[in-house]
Design an enzyme around this catalytic site. Structure first.
Site: not given
Length: 309
Positions: A89-90
């Protein structure tokens, strides 16, 4: 430096899964990654707002409410990839850890990227900043620079096709019949992917480019290094250059060629633009190219002066 997980992201043995929103994925992602978003764009905004304005617990509650009915679908999408998974994810936080846990619990081999996409971007920037032995192929428009680079690549040289990665050939005509350009962010990801396996001690060949290719900006460290790199200048006769360009652009839609001439009207001049458009309409591509080169050759001569000793 790149972790062992990051070193495996381009391996055919793994499937890389980006669990961020479609909008985040569209802006930039690891090349080859499959998007299995935990939240839609709107859902992530909703969860984020609840986190900021209410509490972490409320954000988690809302997130579970949204994704609960979709858990089986996530697993089926991941299972269809039929490979061990690398999930990100980020920042390597709750989204990737939760999805990786779900996949592992469902019997799939899964691991996460430490520090997520942000960590990947940092590692990519560090690799690009290494002391690469850049070699720049230069020459006026139509000199055959792309063909020259292709020949080098076929001979085993390390070559990056920047215009191919940018989906643009760098001039007013360069975007005609090309796919949509990547974002500047994703352009760096594409460059990082293209350089996978490159040896920093060997030359890396690129075409001479300005800071931007179409709407895409080259990474600053790369562009500055290219400016001072040794240059291979192709000296191709004018008539051969015209022939090359007619072969490359002559079959493109006439309306798009006319629009491209209109875009450089101010620099080409009203009379020459008019004559070029008339030539296109008459099918005289040789004349149209000759007029276009009057502008592009002057531009090349001006920019080439900065390299004169």
């Amino acid at each position: 430096m790149m972790t062992s997980v990051l070193e495996s992201i381009y391996s055919e043995e793994y499937a890389v899964v980006d669990v961020r929103t479609p909008a985040e994925y569209e802006k930039g992602h690891i090349v080859g990654a499959v998007n299995i978003p935990l939240f839609t764009n709107e859902e992530r905004a909703d969860v984020g707002t609840r986190y900021v304005k209410q509490s972490r617990e409320e954000a988690i509650r809302r997130g579970l409410e949204l994704v609960g009915p979709r858990l089986a679908g996530y697993v089926e999408q991941a299972r269809s990839l039929d490979k061990p998974l690398v999930v990100y994810c980020w920042r390597g936080g709750m989204r990737s850890s939760s999805m990786s846990w779900l996949f592992s619990t469902s019997g799939l081999a899964s691991q996460t990227i430490p520090r997520g996409y942000k960590g990947f971007r940092k590692a990519a920037a560090e690799r690009l900043a290494l002391p690469w032995q850049w070699r720049v192929v230069a020459g006026p428009t139509g000199s055959g620079k792309t063909s020259f680079l292709r020949t080098l690549a076929e001979g085993g040289e390390q070559v990056i096709d920047l215009e191919g990665l940018a989906n643009h050939k760098g001039s007013s005509f360069g975007g005609i019949m090309q796919p949509a350009q990547p974002t500047t962010e994703h352009m760096m990801n594409r460059i990082h992917h293209a350089m996978h396996g490159f040896d920093v001690s060997r030359p890396v060949w690129v075409e001479d480019e300005s800071r931007t290719i179409g709407r895409v900006h080259l990474p600053e460290t790369m562009f500055e290094s290219m400016r001072v790199a040794p240059r291979q200048i192709l000296e191709t006769p004018l008539e051969m250059r015209i022939t090359n360009l007619v072969a490359e652009y002559g079959q493109l839609p006439l309306d798009e060629l006319i629009a491209a001439f209109d875009r450089i009207r101010e620099k080409l001049g009203g009379d020459r633009t008019k004559r070029a458009i008339e030539a296109v309409q008459l099918g005289d591509m040789h004349a149209a190219v000759e007029i276009a080169l009057d502008y592009y050759d002057r531009t090349y001569a001006f920019t080439a002066k900065r390299f004169e000793v």
